[in-house]
Every structure is written in C-alpha cells, then in structure tokens.
Enzyme design. Sequence first.
Site, PDB file in Angstrom:
ATOM      1  N   PRO A   1     -21.701  -3.282  -9.313  1.00 34.81           N
ATOM      2  CA  PRO A   1     -22.127  -4.291  -9.025  1.00 34.81           C
ATOM      3  C   PRO A   1     -20.667  -5.126  -9.389  1.00 34.81           C
ATOM      4  O   PRO A   1     -20.212  -4.681 -10.158  1.00 34.81           O
ATOM      5  CB  PRO A   1     -23.228  -4.422  -9.928  1.00 34.81           C
ATOM      6  N   ASN A   2     -20.707  -5.762  -8.247  1.00 33.42           N
ATOM      7  CA  ASN A   2     -19.494  -6.791  -8.195  1.00 33.42           C
ATOM      8  C   ASN A   2     -17.314  -6.408  -7.825  1.00 33.42           C
ATOM      9  O   ASN A   2     -17.256  -6.676  -7.941  1.00 33.42           O
ATOM     10  CB  ASN A   2     -19.278  -7.335  -9.521  1.00 33.42           C
TER      11      ASN A   2
ATOM     12  N   ARG B   1     -10.503 -12.583  -7.204  1.00 36.64           N
ATOM     13  CA  ARG B   1     -10.354 -12.743  -8.400  1.00 36.64           C
ATOM     14  C   ARG B   1     -10.189 -12.095  -9.280  1.00 36.64           C
ATOM     15  O   ARG B   1     -10.279 -10.933  -9.591  1.00 36.64           O
ATOM     16  CB  ARG B   1     -12.411 -12.941  -8.328  1.00 36.64           C
TER      17      ARG B   1
ATOM     18  N   TYR C   1      -8.631  -7.129 -13.836  1.00 33.49           N
ATOM     19  CA  TYR C   1      -8.368  -5.939 -12.538  1.00 33.49           C
ATOM     20  C   TYR C   1      -7.935  -5.573 -11.760  1.00 33.49           C
ATOM     21  O   TYR C   1      -7.608  -4.633 -10.610  1.00 33.49           O
ATOM     22  CB  TYR C   1     -10.186  -6.542 -12.258  1.00 33.49           C
TER      23      TYR C   1
ATOM     24  N   ASN D   1     -17.870   4.328 -11.466  1.00 35.58           N
ATOM     25  CA  ASN D   1     -17.667   2.705 -12.390  1.00 35.58           C
ATOM     26  C   ASN D   1     -19.056   1.955 -12.095  1.00 35.58           C
ATOM     27  O   ASN D   1     -19.332   1.680 -10.888  1.00 35.58           O
ATOM     28  CB  ASN D   1     -16.802   2.381 -11.042  1.00 35.58           C
TER      29      ASN D   1
ATOM     30  N   ALA E   1     -21.058  -3.551 -15.013  1.00 38.64           N
ATOM     31  CA  ALA E   1     -21.789  -3.879 -15.823  1.00 38.64           C
ATOM     32  C   ALA E   1     -23.166  -2.694 -16.137  1.00 38.64           C
ATOM     33  O   ALA E   1     -23.471  -3.129 -17.574  1.00 38.64           O
ATOM     34  CB  ALA E   1     -22.033  -5.624 -15.984  1.00 38.64           C
TER      35      ALA E   1
ATOM     36  N   HIS F   1     -23.023  -0.431 -19.270  1.00 40.50           N
ATOM     37  CA  HIS F   1     -23.767  -1.021 -20.392  1.00 40.50           C
ATOM     38  C   HIS F   1     -25.335  -1.576 -20.824  1.00 40.50           C
ATOM     39  O   HIS F   1     -25.690  -1.398 -21.419  1.00 40.50           O
ATOM     40  CB  HIS F   1     -22.506  -2.595 -21.191  1.00 40.50           C
TER      41      HIS F   1
ATOM     42  N   ASP G   1     -30.372   8.694 -16.459  1.00 38.25           N
ATOM     43  CA  ASP G   1     -31.682   9.576 -16.130  1.00 38.25           C
ATOM     44  C   ASP G   1     -31.128  10.141 -14.690  1.00 38.25           C
ATOM     45  O   ASP G   1     -31.381  11.424 -14.941  1.00 38.25           O
ATOM     46  CB  ASP G   1     -32.605   8.632 -16.112  1.00 38.25           C
TER      47      ASP G   1
ATOM     48  N   GLU H   1     -16.759   9.085 -15.492  1.00 39.40           N
ATOM     49  CA  GLU H   1     -17.186   7.587 -15.863  1.00 39.40           C
ATOM     50  C   GLU H   1     -15.651   6.838 -15.628  1.00 39.40           C
ATOM     51  O   GLU H   1     -14.605   7.004 -16.433  1.00 39.40           O
ATOM     52  CB  GLU H   1     -18.073   7.880 -16.566  1.00 39.40           C
TER      53      GLU H   1
ATOM     54  N   HIS I   1     -13.594   2.571 -15.582  1.00 42.76           N
ATOM     55  CA  HIS I   1     -13.453   1.572 -15.587  1.00 42.76           C
ATOM     56  C   HIS I   1     -11.969   1.475 -15.951  1.00 42.76           C
ATOM     57  O   HIS I   1     -11.506   1.819 -15.828  1.00 42.76           O
ATOM     58  CB  HIS I   1     -13.662   1.470 -17.225  1.00 42.76           C
ATOM     59  N   ILE I   2     -11.849   0.318 -14.683  1.00 43.12           N
ATOM     60  CA  ILE I   2     -10.546  -0.583 -14.108  1.00 43.12           C
ATOM     61  C   ILE I   2      -9.662  -0.376 -15.685  1.00 43.12           C
ATOM     62  O   ILE I   2      -9.217  -0.557 -16.302  1.00 43.12           O
ATOM     63  CB  ILE I   2     -10.731  -1.102 -13.189  1.00 43.12           C
TER      64      ILE I   2
ATOM     65  N   ARG J   1     -12.592  -5.229 -25.157  1.00 40.60           N
ATOM     66  CA  ARG J   1     -13.013  -6.519 -24.504  1.00 40.60           C
ATOM     67  C   ARG J   1     -14.335  -6.982 -25.300  1.00 40.60           C
ATOM     68  O   ARG J   1     -14.105  -6.978 -26.540  1.00 40.60           O
ATOM     69  CB  ARG J   1     -13.117  -6.325 -23.263  1.00 40.60           C
TER      70      ARG J   1
ATOM     71  N   ARG K   1     -19.216  -4.592 -24.030  1.00 47.02           N
ATOM     72  CA  ARG K   1     -18.755  -4.040 -23.264  1.00 47.02           C
ATOM     73  C   ARG K   1     -18.725  -2.488 -23.804  1.00 47.02           C
ATOM     74  O   ARG K   1     -18.017  -1.026 -23.374  1.00 47.02           O
ATOM     75  CB  ARG K   1     -17.197  -3.821 -22.562  1.00 47.02           C
TER      76      ARG K   1
HETATM   77  O1  CA2 Z   1     -13.660  -2.216 -16.242  1.00 48.07           O
HETATM   78  C1  CA2 Z   1     -14.524  -2.139 -14.967  1.00 48.07           C
HETATM   79  O2  CA2 Z   1     -14.301  -1.548 -14.194  1.00 48.07           O
HETATM   80  C2  CA2 Z   1     -15.705  -2.254 -15.366  1.00 48.07           C
HETATM   81  O3  CA2 Z   1     -16.933  -1.595 -15.376  1.00 48.07           O
HETATM   82  C3  CA2 Z   1     -16.090  -3.615 -14.285  1.00 48.07           C
HETATM   83  C4  CA2 Z   1     -17.593  -4.280 -14.750  1.00 48.07           C
HETATM   84  C5  CA2 Z   1     -17.853  -4.824 -16.129  1.00 48.07           C
HETATM   85  O4  CA2 Z   1     -18.719  -5.195 -16.528  1.00 48.07           O
HETATM   86  C6  CA2 Z   1     -17.426  -3.527 -16.630  1.00 48.07           C
HETATM   87  O5  CA2 Z   1     -17.295  -4.226 -18.378  1.00 48.07           O
HETATM   88  C7  CA2 Z   1     -16.261  -3.040 -16.863  1.00 48.07           C
HETATM   89  C8  CA2 Z   1     -17.564  -5.577 -13.685  1.00 48.07           C
HETATM   90  C9  CA2 Z   1     -16.788  -5.726 -12.619  1.00 48.07           C
HETATM   91  C10 CA2 Z   1     -17.012  -7.205 -12.071  1.00 48.07           C
HETATM   92  O6  CA2 Z   1     -15.467  -7.195 -10.696  1.00 48.07           O
HETATM   93  C11 CA2 Z   1     -15.024  -7.506 -10.461  1.00 48.07           C
HETATM   94  C12 CA2 Z   1     -13.992  -8.098  -9.802  1.00 48.07           C
HETATM   95  C13 CA2 Z   1     -13.357  -9.043  -9.085  1.00 48.07           C
HETATM   96  C14 CA2 Z   1     -13.534 -10.478  -9.244  1.00 48.07           C
HETATM   97  C15 CA2 Z   1     -14.897 -10.537 -10.174  1.00 48.07           C
HETATM   98  C16 CA2 Z   1     -15.227  -8.880 -10.949  1.00 48.07           C
END
Ligand code: CA2
Length: 150
Positions: free
Chosen positions: A10-11, A18, A23, A73, A76, A79, A86, A97, A99-100, A106, A110
């Site tokens: 997600p996201n 943003r 990121y 990746n 969220a 977590h 599963d 796995e 994470h960027i 953080r 997380r």
């Molecule tokens: O660091 C990562 O790759 C995360 O998996 C990114 C997730 C975050 O919930 C994890 O804790 C760590 C969130 C991705 C949100 O990506 C965005 C990118 C640009 C603007 C807004 C959100």
Amino acid sequence: MKTIFLLNGPNLNLLGQRQPEIYGAETLEDVERIARDALADGFTLEAMQSNHEGALIDSIQEARTKAAGIVINPGAYSHTSIAILDALNAFEGPVMEVHISNIHRRESFRHTSYVSLRADGVIAGLGPEGYAAAVRRICALVPAGPQPIR
Ligand code: CA2
C-alpha cells in the site's frame, strides 16, 4: 526462464510524488526498472503493486506455481499482516523483504515485521537500490535449470 515476483504494498504507488526526504525521488516505475536491471541471465521479473491486502495475498499464492522467488515490500502491512505471513509461509522459494527507508530509525511501530519471520533476507534503508540487491540475492539462491512445475 525463471520468474521473480516483485510485490509492492500500500501507498508505494505514490513513490516520487510525496515525502522524498523519506522515500527518495524515484517513482514506482523507476523502482521496477532498477529491479529489472539487476536480473541475472535466465530470469525475468513480474511486478505488481496493490493497496489491498487480499490482492497481495492472491499474488503470493500465484507465485507458488509461477515464481522461483519473491521480492516484497509489504509497506505498512509488514507491521500488521499475519495473513501475508501465512501466504508467504506457503511459498517454497526464497523471499526477500525490502524497505526503502530504515524502519529501525523510525517510529517504534515500524520496528517489527511479521514478514521478517519468513523472509530469507531483509533489506532496509538502501533506498531503491535495496530492490536491486534483493533481486541479485534471489538470483544467487535459486538453483540453475528450468523452473519446476509444481
Ligand atoms: O520503507 C519502506 O519501504 C516502508 O515499507 C514504506 C511503507 C511504510 O509503512 C513502512 O513502514 C516502511 C509506506 C509506503 C508509503 O509510501 C509513500 C511514498 C510516497 C509518498 C507517500 C507514501
């Protein structure tokens, strides 16, 4: 040809639009290209992104018969999602796995990831380069030869 599934949660479709301070400036398309460029000979990449837990689980289940390895990746869902854990536990190949951001620098929520209980490796804080490292690792872990029919 062996297939690696690249799954983004997600996201992550908002990458590059943003929060570049967390990121980076690369878009999801850039990330997928960086991952593809890291493939060894004989490997191909199938990339998907979803904001929906069930869709990610469907892809992980699909990987059971179609993929030699998974780079994920989970965003969220890392977590929170026992369901994604599963699904990954039912996959036999290597799982990396990614994470960027460095999730350990953080917020405390997380710092734990259900997916890490299954992952063969975890990369955090390398930015988009983490996807390339994960792809290279999967290519090294998957034995040579044709993809087995399961
Ligand atoms: O660091 C990562 O790759 C995360 O998996 C990114 C997730 C975050 O919930 C994890 O804790 C760590 C969130 C991705 C949100 O990506 C965005 C990118 C640009 C603007 C807004 C959100």
